[in-house]
Scaffold this motif. Structure first.
Motif, short mmCIF file in Angstrom:
data_model
loop_
_atom_site.label_atom_id
_atom_site.label_comp_id
_atom_site.label_asym_id
_atom_site.label_seq_id
_atom_site.Cartn_x
_atom_site.Cartn_y
_atom_site.Cartn_z
N ALA A 19 0.64 -1.31 -0.23
CA ALA A 19 0.23 -0.18 -0.11
C ALA A 19 0.81 1.20 -0.33
N GLN A 20 0.28 2.47 -1.15
CA GLN A 20 0.97 3.50 -0.81
C GLN A 20 0.24 4.15 0.12
N VAL A 21 0.42 5.57 0.38
CA VAL A 21 -0.49 6.21 1.57
C VAL A 21 0.28 7.48 1.60
N THR A 22 -0.69 8.28 2.10
CA THR A 22 0.61 9.60 2.81
C THR A 22 -0.37 9.70 3.76
N ALA A 23 -0.30 10.49 4.86
CA ALA A 23 -0.08 10.19 5.78
C ALA A 23 -0.66 11.61 6.73
N PRO A 24 -1.46 11.55 7.41
CA PRO A 24 -1.42 13.07 8.52
C PRO A 24 -0.04 12.51 9.54
N ASP A 25 0.37 14.25 10.15
CA ASP A 25 1.41 13.95 10.72
C ASP A 25 1.76 13.27 12.02
N THR A 26 0.66 13.22 12.48
CA THR A 26 0.23 12.55 13.59
C THR A 26 0.43 11.11 13.60
N LEU A 27 0.14 9.89 12.26
CA LEU A 27 0.33 8.43 11.87
C LEU A 27 1.44 8.61 12.09
N THR A 28 2.18 7.95 12.31
CA THR A 28 3.32 6.52 11.84
C THR A 28 3.27 5.61 11.58
N ALA A 29 4.05 5.17 10.22
CA ALA A 29 4.04 4.29 10.17
C ALA A 29 4.08 3.00 10.87
N ALA A 30 4.33 2.82 11.70
CA ALA A 30 4.39 1.81 12.86
C ALA A 30 3.09 1.82 13.05
N GLU A 31 1.91 2.97 13.40
CA GLU A 31 0.40 2.77 13.70
C GLU A 31 -0.25 2.18 12.54
N ILE A 32 -0.01 2.20 11.30
CA ILE A 32 -0.30 2.04 10.27
C ILE A 32 -0.07 0.65 10.03
N CYS A 33 1.40 -0.10 10.09
CA CYS A 33 1.75 -1.40 10.06
C CYS A 33 0.45 -2.07 11.34
N SER A 34 0.45 -1.31 12.31
CA SER A 34 -0.22 -1.91 13.52
C SER A 34 -1.96 -1.90 13.07
N ALA A 35 -2.76 -1.38 13.03
CA ALA A 35 -4.38 -1.28 11.85
C ALA A 35 -4.47 -1.76 10.60
N ILE A 36 -3.31 -2.23 10.32
CA ILE A 36 -3.23 -3.41 9.05
C ILE A 36 -2.95 -4.74 9.95
N GLU A 37 -2.23 -4.45 10.46
CA GLU A 37 -1.50 -6.31 11.47
C GLU A 37 -3.02 -6.73 12.17
N MET A 38 -3.82 -5.93 12.77
CA MET A 38 -5.04 -5.86 13.87
C MET A 38 -6.11 -6.46 12.60
N MET A 39 -6.06 -6.69 11.16
CA MET A 39 -6.84 -6.89 10.36
C MET A 39 -6.55 -8.23 10.01
N GLY A 40 -5.25 -8.64 10.66
CA GLY A 40 -5.23 -10.18 9.73
C GLY A 40 -4.25 -10.66 9.33
N PHE A 41 -3.57 -9.45 8.47
CA PHE A 41 -2.28 -9.37 7.81
C PHE A 41 -1.58 -8.71 8.58
N SER A 42 -0.39 -9.46 8.20
CA SER A 42 1.36 -9.20 8.05
C SER A 42 1.89 -7.36 7.71
N ALA A 43 2.14 -7.13 8.15
CA ALA A 43 2.30 -5.40 8.01
C ALA A 43 4.21 -4.79 8.38
N LYS A 44 4.58 -3.90 7.46
CA LYS A 44 5.97 -3.50 7.55
C LYS A 44 5.96 -2.50 6.60
#
Length: 69
Positions: A42-67
């Motif tokens: 996935a390619q995204v533009t994220a607000p300053d308040t959101l980190t890559a780790a938080e994005i990955c965590s949200a994806i992982e909570m859906m049952g996928f692996s993300a980094k």
């Protein structure tokens, strides 16, 4: 200022999976979202308040692996 991230995602098997990921990223506040089933990323533009780790965590909570790629 917004940040651009590329996230590698493992475990997506169909267009429904990529659609769910895209919807979740939008709910986090990401824009310019492009989820590729073929590239398993996935390619995204994220607000300053959101980190890559938080994005990955949200994806992982859906049952996928993300980094961050």
């Amino acid at each position: 200022m917004a940040k651009k991230y590329v996230i590698s995602i493992e475990g997506m098997h169909c267009a429904g999976c990529s659609g769910r990921v895209e919807k979740r990223l939008g709910a986090l506040g990401c824009t310019d979202i492009s989820v590729s089933l073929e590239a398993a990323s996935a390619q995204v533009t994220a607000p300053d308040t959101l980190t890559a780790a938080e994005i990955c965590s949200a994806i992982e909570m859906m049952g996928f692996s993300a980094k961050e790629a």
